[in-house]
Write a protein that holds these residues in place. Structure first.
Motif, mmCIF file in Angstrom:
data_model
loop_
_atom_site.group_PDB
_atom_site.id
_atom_site.type_symbol
_atom_site.label_atom_id
_atom_site.label_comp_id
_atom_site.label_asym_id
_atom_site.label_seq_id
_atom_site.Cartn_x
_atom_site.Cartn_y
_atom_site.Cartn_z
ATOM 1 N N ASP A 40 0.966 -1.075 0.054
ATOM 2 C CA ASP A 40 0.154 0.279 -0.020
ATOM 3 C C ASP A 40 0.865 1.266 -0.063
ATOM 4 N N THR A 51 -3.662 2.584 -2.671
ATOM 5 C CA THR A 51 -4.867 1.973 -1.871
ATOM 6 C C THR A 51 -5.612 3.191 -0.802
ATOM 7 N N LEU A 87 -9.417 3.670 0.546
ATOM 8 C CA LEU A 87 -9.742 2.870 1.512
ATOM 9 C C LEU A 87 -10.195 3.555 2.505
ATOM 10 N N ILE A 137 -11.117 -1.074 8.639
ATOM 11 C CA ILE A 137 -10.083 -1.480 7.639
ATOM 12 C C ILE A 137 -10.285 -2.787 7.462
ATOM 13 N N ARG A 138 -10.616 -3.635 8.700
ATOM 14 C CA ARG A 138 -10.771 -5.250 8.481
ATOM 15 C C ARG A 138 -12.048 -5.354 7.729
ATOM 16 N N TRP A 191 -12.285 -4.814 0.040
ATOM 17 C CA TRP A 191 -10.892 -4.728 -0.572
ATOM 18 C C TRP A 191 -10.921 -5.097 -1.988
ATOM 19 N N VAL A 218 -1.529 -6.504 7.186
ATOM 20 C CA VAL A 218 -3.092 -6.701 6.994
ATOM 21 C C VAL A 218 -4.000 -6.697 8.342
ATOM 22 N N SER A 266 -6.924 -8.544 7.952
ATOM 23 C CA SER A 266 -7.560 -9.765 7.628
ATOM 24 C C SER A 266 -6.999 -10.590 6.622
ATOM 25 N N ASN A 325 -9.883 -11.593 3.822
ATOM 26 C CA ASN A 325 -10.460 -10.502 2.956
ATOM 27 C C ASN A 325 -9.375 -9.916 2.280
ATOM 28 N N GLU A 326 -8.518 -8.888 3.184
ATOM 29 C CA GLU A 326 -7.448 -8.105 2.484
ATOM 30 C C GLU A 326 -6.286 -9.011 2.109
ATOM 31 N N LYS A 363 -5.409 -9.176 -1.832
ATOM 32 C CA LYS A 363 -3.980 -8.629 -2.392
ATOM 33 C C LYS A 363 -3.385 -9.501 -3.299
#
Length: 164
Positions: free
Chosen positions: A8, A14, A18, A40-41, A45, A76, A78, A81-82, A86
């Motif tokens: 990032d 991002t 975000l 953020i979690r 994404w 990260v 998560s 998810n994240e 990515k």
């Protein structure tokens, strides 16, 4: 010597996407840290990665780098998810480096050995920690004409390939 390249703010821009909704919350700076962590979690994404802009030919630069000496390192919130998204984004863009995930509450130097290795990052806090642990810190500055805005004691680059 290994190169660790932040995701990032170095590969993809991002953060503007975000934090777009977060910035609309009045007095968000007064909220407990857990609120930002949850935000953020739970961020989308897929939307963030599909709308974020590549920074200064980062995809091409990474495709040209030696896979034995370069890795992507990213904080990260998560894994499901994240981190997963990515990784999928990197692979779709033919970036084959190992990807190292750092839990949001740890430093990058807690996960990989900083001593004698290079971190390319846009975060001063990350670079300061890396430097304190014996690593070589390189400040990634994607913005044109910003030399005088931030005074950093580290080598400043605008393209990943400039680190070599």
């Amino acid at each position: 010597m290994n190169y660790y390249i932040d995701f990032d703010g170095v590969i993809l821009d991002t953060e503007p996407i975000l934090f777009e909704e977060w910035d609309k919350i009045p007095n968000n700076h007064l909220l407990p840290d857990v609120e930002l962590e949850n935000y953020i979690r739970n961020a989308n994404w897929e939307v963030i990665l599909s709308n974020a802009k590549e920074i200064n030919d980062s995809i091409y630069c990474l495709q040209q780098m030696d896979l034995n000496t370069t890795s992507i390192i990213t904080r990260v919130h998560s894994l499901g998810n994240e981190a997963r998204l990515k990784t999928e984004w990197l692979r779709k863009n033919n970036i084959k480096q190992n990807v190292i995930f750092v839990p949001y509450n740890l430093n990058k130097s807690d996960v990989v050995l900083a001593e004698g290795n290079i971190l390319i990052d846009d975060g001063i806090t990350n670079l300061d920690d890396w430097h304190r642990k014996g690593g070589h810190a390189i400040y990634f500055d994607s913005h044109e004409n910003s030399d005088s805005e931030i005074d950093v004691p580290y080598k400043r680059i605008r393209k990943i390939s400039d680190a070599y």
